[in-house]
Design an enzyme around this catalytic site. Sequence first.
Site, PDB file in Angstrom:
ATOM      1  N   ILE A 126      68.886  21.324  50.850  1.00 59.47           N
ATOM      2  CA  ILE A 126      67.990  22.015  49.925  1.00 59.47           C
ATOM      3  C   ILE A 126      66.636  21.307  49.862  1.00 59.47           C
ATOM      4  CG2 ILE A 126      67.652  22.595  47.492  1.00 59.47           C
ATOM      5  CD1 ILE A 126      70.712  22.988  47.281  1.00 59.47           C
ATOM      6  N   ASN A 155      65.395  16.100  43.739  1.00 60.62           N
ATOM      7  CA  ASN A 155      66.435  16.894  44.402  1.00 60.62           C
ATOM      8  C   ASN A 155      67.608  16.050  44.878  1.00 60.62           C
ATOM      9  OD1 ASN A 155      67.474  19.190  46.334  1.00 60.62           O
ATOM     10  ND2 ASN A 155      67.079  17.418  47.640  1.00 60.62           N
ATOM     11  N   GLY A 214      70.822  14.163  45.410  1.00 61.90           N
ATOM     12  CA  GLY A 214      72.036  14.247  44.598  1.00 61.90           C
ATOM     13  C   GLY A 214      73.248  13.969  45.456  1.00 61.90           C
ATOM     14  N   TYR A 234      79.977  14.413  38.177  1.00 61.39           N
ATOM     15  CA  TYR A 234      78.880  15.271  38.637  1.00 61.39           C
ATOM     16  C   TYR A 234      78.423  16.224  37.524  1.00 61.39           C
ATOM     17  CZ  TYR A 234      76.432  18.489  41.844  1.00 61.39           C
ATOM     18  OH  TYR A 234      75.506  19.270  42.487  1.00 61.39           O
ATOM     19  N   LYS A 236      74.694  16.362  35.861  1.00 59.09           N
ATOM     20  CA  LYS A 236      73.828  17.543  35.963  1.00 59.09           C
ATOM     21  C   LYS A 236      73.538  18.149  34.586  1.00 59.09           C
ATOM     22  CE  LYS A 236      73.212  17.540  40.414  1.00 59.09           C
ATOM     23  NZ  LYS A 236      71.865  17.286  40.965  1.00 59.09           N
ATOM     24  N   THR A 294      75.106  24.605  52.365  1.00 56.80           N
ATOM     25  CA  THR A 294      74.536  23.363  52.910  1.00 56.80           C
ATOM     26  C   THR A 294      75.691  22.503  53.436  1.00 56.80           C
ATOM     27  OG1 THR A 294      74.789  22.095  50.864  1.00 56.80           O
ATOM     28  CG2 THR A 294      72.708  23.276  51.138  1.00 56.80           C
TER      29      THR A 294
HETATM   30  N1  LIG Z   1      74.605  22.773  47.838  1.00 58.05           N
HETATM   31  C1  LIG Z   1      74.948  23.293  46.661  1.00 58.05           C
HETATM   32  O1  LIG Z   1      75.682  24.286  46.569  1.00 58.05           O
HETATM   33  C2  LIG Z   1      74.424  22.693  45.372  1.00 58.05           C
HETATM   34  C3  LIG Z   1      74.830  23.278  44.163  1.00 58.05           C
HETATM   35  C4  LIG Z   1      74.348  22.770  42.976  1.00 58.05           C
HETATM   36  C5  LIG Z   1      73.478  21.696  42.989  1.00 58.05           C
HETATM   37  N2  LIG Z   1      73.112  21.131  44.168  1.00 58.05           N
HETATM   38  C6  LIG Z   1      72.192  19.990  44.098  1.00 58.05           C
HETATM   39  O2  LIG Z   1      71.091  20.212  44.957  1.00 58.05           O
HETATM   40  C7  LIG Z   1      70.622  18.960  45.467  1.00 58.05           C
HETATM   41  C8  LIG Z   1      70.572  19.005  46.984  1.00 58.05           C
HETATM   42  O3  LIG Z   1      71.871  19.311  47.456  1.00 58.05           O
HETATM   43  P1  LIG Z   1      72.220  19.532  49.003  1.00 58.05           P
HETATM   44  O4  LIG Z   1      73.331  20.492  49.051  1.00 58.05           O
HETATM   45  O5  LIG Z   1      70.989  19.816  49.782  1.00 58.05           O
HETATM   46  O6  LIG Z   1      72.804  18.079  49.368  1.00 58.05           O
HETATM   47  P2  LIG Z   1      72.764  17.239  50.709  1.00 58.05           P
HETATM   48  O7  LIG Z   1      73.875  16.268  50.607  1.00 58.05           O
HETATM   49  O8  LIG Z   1      72.721  18.151  51.908  1.00 58.05           O
HETATM   50  O9  LIG Z   1      71.362  16.480  50.631  1.00 58.05           O
HETATM   51  C9  LIG Z   1      71.092  15.510  49.641  1.00 58.05           C
HETATM   52  C10 LIG Z   1      70.029  14.559  50.155  1.00 58.05           C
HETATM   53  O10 LIG Z   1      69.802  13.571  49.135  1.00 58.05           O
HETATM   54  C11 LIG Z   1      69.711  12.305  49.766  1.00 58.05           C
HETATM   55  N3  LIG Z   1      70.082  11.220  48.843  1.00 58.05           N
HETATM   56  C12 LIG Z   1      71.309  10.939  48.361  1.00 58.05           C
HETATM   57  N4  LIG Z   1      71.262   9.813  47.614  1.00 58.05           N
HETATM   58  C13 LIG Z   1      69.979   9.393  47.639  1.00 58.05           C
HETATM   59  C14 LIG Z   1      69.315   8.267  47.087  1.00 58.05           C
HETATM   60  N5  LIG Z   1      69.981   7.348  46.369  1.00 58.05           N
HETATM   61  N6  LIG Z   1      67.991   8.120  47.305  1.00 58.05           N
HETATM   62  C15 LIG Z   1      67.309   9.030  48.039  1.00 58.05           C
HETATM   63  N7  LIG Z   1      67.889  10.103  48.610  1.00 58.05           N
HETATM   64  C16 LIG Z   1      69.214  10.283  48.407  1.00 58.05           C
HETATM   65  C17 LIG Z   1      70.703  12.396  50.920  1.00 58.05           C
HETATM   66  O11 LIG Z   1      70.450  11.382  51.901  1.00 58.05           O
HETATM   67  C18 LIG Z   1      70.460  13.815  51.431  1.00 58.05           C
HETATM   68  O12 LIG Z   1      69.437  13.864  52.405  1.00 58.05           O
HETATM   69  C19 LIG Z   1      71.547  17.903  44.885  1.00 58.05           C
HETATM   70  O13 LIG Z   1      70.984  17.366  43.711  1.00 58.05           O
HETATM   71  C20 LIG Z   1      72.789  18.684  44.564  1.00 58.05           C
HETATM   72  O14 LIG Z   1      73.557  18.055  43.568  1.00 58.05           O
HETATM   73  C21 LIG Z   1      73.568  21.600  45.356  1.00 58.05           C
END
Ligand SMILES: NC(=O)c1ccc[n+]([C@@H]2O[C@H](COP(=O)([O-])OP(=O)(O)OC[C@H]3O[C@@H](n4cnc5c(N)ncnc54)[C@H](O)[C@@H]3O)[C@@H](O)[C@H]2O)c1
Length: 435
Positions: free
Chosen positions: A209, A275, A277, A340, A344, A376
């Site tokens: 994302i 972002n 997470g 989690y 959130k 993702t």
């Molecule tokens: N994918 C979903 O369905 C979904 C749903 C609800 C919320 N989210 C939230 O959206 C955000 C992005 O999710 P995603 O699916 O793209 O996840 P992802 O795991 O594909 O990407 C997350 C990115 O964050 C980076 N990251 C993790 N810890 C870090 C740190 N300590 N410092 C710097 N960077 C760090 C990772 O290296 C990775 O590149 C997150 O906050 C996640 O909780 C995602």
Amino acid sequence: MADRYLSFTGTAPGRFLTRRLGLPRPAPLRRRSPERPDLDGGLLHLTAGKSDLDLAPVLARTGPAPDDATGRPAAVVLDASGIRDVEGLAEVHAALHPVVRSVAASGRIVVLGAPLDPADHHQAAAQQALEGFTRSLGKETGRGITVNLVRLTDAPAAESTLRFLLSPGSAYVSGQVIGVGAHETAAPYDVDRPLSGRTALVTGAARGIGEAVAETLARDGAKVVVLDVPGAEADARRVAERLGGTALPLDITAADAGARIAEALPDGLDVLVHNAGITRDRRLVNMPAELWSPVLEVNLASVLRTTDALLAAGTLRRGGRIVATASIAGIAGNAGQTNYGASKAGVTGLVRALAPHALDGHGVTVNAVAPGFIETKMTAAVPLFIREAGRRMNSLAQGGLPIDVAETTAWLAHPASGAVNGQVVRVCGQSLLGA
Ligand SMILES: NC(=O)c1ccc[n+]([C@@H]2O[C@H](COP(=O)([O-])OP(=O)(O)OC[C@H]3O[C@@H](n4cnc5c(N)ncnc54)[C@H](O)[C@@H]3O)[C@@H](O)[C@H]2O)c1
């Protein structure tokens, strides 16, 4: 992980079978593309009750052209902001009942309401009724049609919000109630590249994302800083290079992360997107502290720390935008995700409490996006049956894409979104969880 069911239901045998078996029939969503940036069809502007809003000039700038020929509007705006009692709600029914069936596929229905008047319980009842109405209609329309409610007092203040909700960019945003405050004068901006001359930092932007958010903010003209953990530096550099931005390898949980960001941005920052997470799922009974703490650290504590540090250092310029990432798991709760869900939900608490102060002191807005099931790497790792349930258990019967969260973020980051503050906007296709 491709959504094969969605592809299958787009074929003739797929359509036949799903109809016969009464299975969910997701409609392919029309998203924004450079060739087709706008909805395919016109706008129908309706009013229920007597409204004081001067909407026509704003709709002329933001929405599709009026629908006079096709009879199949791509967008319907119903101004119900003037309704003050239950009798007035009959006009909502009278206005929409005849047109709902004719709304084009992937169309938009936006209901406009007023803030609830605490001194008038009849007005409050009628205006709150619009929320249940909107959410129920969103569950009925099908065909990729979204239905949202905007509560406003002032039409020009809602310009960027209406532009977003009446565009293909909001394809996966449905069943939402968005409050828009009083008009904040926006600095002049370029309509095609509204973030031109602005700098945006996106944490966790090496993939998923975050990468889509960085890409979309760059599309809108921002100079982007792609922050991710040192272990993802190669990917972060690749993304930054492609977008003409810079990479910042940094673990956001580092105690000095805020100071390091401030140092890397001596000219200041306009858009801060939290972002990054992580998930570490386990039921509470089986969850050791080692799985609890990192989730709270990355998803919440570091968001609080870096926000405080960048506001205190004056790095975030006047008119700045903070967009934090919550989740429907923080709203509905999710078995196996006490850590989690807590982190959130904490993000939404931060947003709601900080928003009024950030605007007063710094002219900054603070909002959250709360994604539902987004396709993702994070969700590809979810076991098959839970993944299928996540995809189908929403009004659009499919998962969202990273671009859907990115488009929502770009709207909140828009220079004209100064009146959108303290909002938590779900990008979940109107998920049944926590609805
Ligand atoms: N994918 C979903 O369905 C979904 C749903 C609800 C919320 N989210 C939230 O959206 C955000 C992005 O999710 P995603 O699916 O793209 O996840 P992802 O795991 O594909 O990407 C997350 C990115 O964050 C980076 N990251 C993790 N810890 C870090 C740190 N300590 N410092 C710097 N960077 C760090 C990772 O290296 C990775 O590149 C997150 O906050 C996640 O909780 C995602």
